[in-house]
Design a protein around this motif. Structure first.
Motif, PDB file in Angstrom:
ATOM      1  N   GLN A  47       1.016  -0.869  -0.227  1.00 28.85           N
ATOM      2  CA  GLN A  47       0.284  -0.056  -0.195  1.00 28.85           C
ATOM      3  C   GLN A  47       1.020   1.447   0.182  1.00 28.85           C
ATOM      4  O   GLN A  47       1.480   1.229   0.754  1.00 28.85           O
ATOM      5  CB  GLN A  47      -0.722   0.407   1.194  1.00 28.85           C
ATOM      6  CG  GLN A  47      -1.683   1.482   0.866  1.00 28.85           C
ATOM      7  CD  GLN A  47      -3.043   1.143  -0.229  1.00 28.85           C
ATOM      8  OE1 GLN A  47      -3.394   0.968  -0.149  1.00 28.85           O
ATOM      9  NE2 GLN A  47      -2.453   2.190  -0.274  1.00 28.85           N
ATOM     10  N   SER A  95       2.147   4.995  -0.044  1.00 27.35           N
ATOM     11  CA  SER A  95       1.504   6.298   1.232  1.00 27.35           C
ATOM     12  C   SER A  95       2.864   7.026   0.985  1.00 27.35           C
ATOM     13  O   SER A  95       4.254   6.961  -0.490  1.00 27.35           O
ATOM     14  CB  SER A  95       2.813   5.797   2.594  1.00 27.35           C
ATOM     15  OG  SER A  95       3.514   5.646   3.182  1.00 27.35           O
ATOM     16  N   GLN A 144       3.724   8.430  -3.141  1.00 27.56           N
ATOM     17  CA  GLN A 144       3.449   7.566  -4.660  1.00 27.56           C
ATOM     18  C   GLN A 144       1.868   7.201  -4.084  1.00 27.56           C
ATOM     19  O   GLN A 144       1.088   7.791  -5.113  1.00 27.56           O
ATOM     20  CB  GLN A 144       4.164   6.362  -4.154  1.00 27.56           C
ATOM     21  CG  GLN A 144       3.606   5.315  -5.030  1.00 27.56           C
ATOM     22  CD  GLN A 144       4.314   3.670  -5.011  1.00 27.56           C
ATOM     23  OE1 GLN A 144       5.623   3.271  -3.895  1.00 27.56           O
ATOM     24  NE2 GLN A 144       4.139   2.645  -5.866  1.00 27.56           N
ATOM     25  N   ASP A 145       1.464   7.786  -3.229  1.00 30.61           N
ATOM     26  CA  ASP A 145       0.049   7.386  -2.909  1.00 30.61           C
ATOM     27  C   ASP A 145      -0.774   9.154  -3.154  1.00 30.61           C
ATOM     28  O   ASP A 145      -1.829   8.369  -3.379  1.00 30.61           O
ATOM     29  CB  ASP A 145       0.160   6.956  -1.326  1.00 30.61           C
ATOM     30  CG  ASP A 145      -1.408   7.571  -0.841  1.00 30.61           C
ATOM     31  OD1 ASP A 145      -2.534   6.732  -1.432  1.00 30.61           O
ATOM     32  OD2 ASP A 145      -2.222   8.011   0.542  1.00 30.61           O
ATOM     33  N   ASP A 150      -2.469   3.228  -6.981  1.00 32.43           N
ATOM     34  CA  ASP A 150      -3.107   2.113  -6.136  1.00 32.43           C
ATOM     35  C   ASP A 150      -2.357   0.660  -5.957  1.00 32.43           C
ATOM     36  O   ASP A 150      -1.268   0.972  -5.747  1.00 32.43           O
ATOM     37  CB  ASP A 150      -3.551   0.500  -6.970  1.00 32.43           C
ATOM     38  CG  ASP A 150      -4.612   2.540  -8.384  1.00 32.43           C
ATOM     39  OD1 ASP A 150      -5.399   3.193  -8.412  1.00 32.43           O
ATOM     40  OD2 ASP A 150      -5.143   1.291  -9.320  1.00 32.43           O
ATOM     41  N   THR A 151      -3.400   0.076  -4.973  1.00 26.56           N
ATOM     42  CA  THR A 151      -2.623  -1.234  -3.962  1.00 26.56           C
ATOM     43  C   THR A 151      -2.249  -2.223  -5.390  1.00 26.56           C
ATOM     44  O   THR A 151      -2.466  -2.302  -5.661  1.00 26.56           O
ATOM     45  CB  THR A 151      -3.749  -1.880  -3.225  1.00 26.56           C
ATOM     46  OG1 THR A 151      -4.709  -0.599  -2.219  1.00 26.56           O
ATOM     47  CG2 THR A 151      -2.571  -2.798  -2.336  1.00 26.56           C
ATOM     48  N   GLY A 172       6.084   3.099   2.051  1.00 34.71           N
ATOM     49  CA  GLY A 172       4.710   2.530   1.360  1.00 34.71           C
ATOM     50  C   GLY A 172       4.886   0.963   2.837  1.00 34.71           C
ATOM     51  O   GLY A 172       5.722   0.262   2.876  1.00 34.71           O
TER      52      GLY A 172
END
Length: 219
Positions: free
Chosen positions: A46, A48, A51-52, A57-58, A208
């Motif tokens: 996931q 963070s 990148q988030d 996406d996951t 992440g």
């Protein structure tokens, strides 16, 4: 490869070699039985941080690890980690017309982790920290009105650190299964390409959460 990356590669290689040679010496003196293990880990990441924020996406994560018990409470582990996540977008410009863009940020990492382990019956609890060297590829497949299918990519390498925690269940003295959580921090990558005036780029970290389900064998 620039001087910074050469330095990071050298440091990681030196830490790996010295650590595993130390483990060999300690184990030989202790004369332990089944102090080594091989392990496969499959799970998800996931993103963070940057990148988030960029809308990735996951994604998926797969690792192959080899570990040595330095003693009853300390474990040194080396792993090759493969990971990736995607981002979809669309847009328009005068060169390409309307376009749909499917971008994947994927990579491979060499990880070294020192873990503390506590055993209670068939259950082993562990936690630790380590470092990693990450090689990253940004690849984008584009479907455009004027040019049809287009492709663009770029690659980079960065250094990172991580913490881990998890649990293993020993099926017997040889086979075990478990679950691991990992959080990683990395330096910023700089990935950039352009095709038909469409930018394909990512600037930021690879930080992440990673959660995997694991299976291993001791020997």
């Amino acid at each position: 490869m620039n001087m910074k990356k050469r330095y990071l590669v050298g440091v990681l290689a030196a830490v790996s070699v010295v650590s595993f040679l130390t483990a060999e010496t300690v184990m030989a003196a202790a004369g332990g039985d089944k102090m080594n293990y091989g392990q496969l880990k499959v799970g998800m990441i996931q993103p963070s941080g940057d990148q988030d924020d960029a809308g990735y996406d996951t994604g998926g994560d797969f690792s192959a690890a080899y570990g040595r018990h330095l003693n009853k409470f300390l474990v040194l582990e080396g792993a090759i980690d493969l990971f990736g996540s995607g981002q979809d977008s669309s847009g328009y410009n005068s060169h390409a017309g309307y376009y749909d863009q499917d971008t994947t940020l994927s990579g491979a990492a060499l990880l070294v982790t020192l873990k503390g382990e506590f055993s209670s019956g068939p259950v082993d609890l562990f936690a630790g920290a380590g470092v990693g060297l990450y090689s990253v590829l940004l690849d984008s497949e584009i479907d455009s009105t004027y040019y049809g299918d287009l492709d663009a990519d770029d690659s980079d390498g960065v250094f990172g650190a991580h913490v881990v925690a998890g649990i293993n269940y020993n099926i017997n003295d040889r086979f075990f299964v478990g679950m691991e959580g990992r959080y990683r921090w990395t330096d910023d990558v700089e990935l950039s390409d352009t095709v038909a005036s469409i930018p394909v780029e990512y600037y930021g970290d690879l930080s992440g959460f990673v959660v995997t389900f694991n299976g291993g064998i001791r020997f």
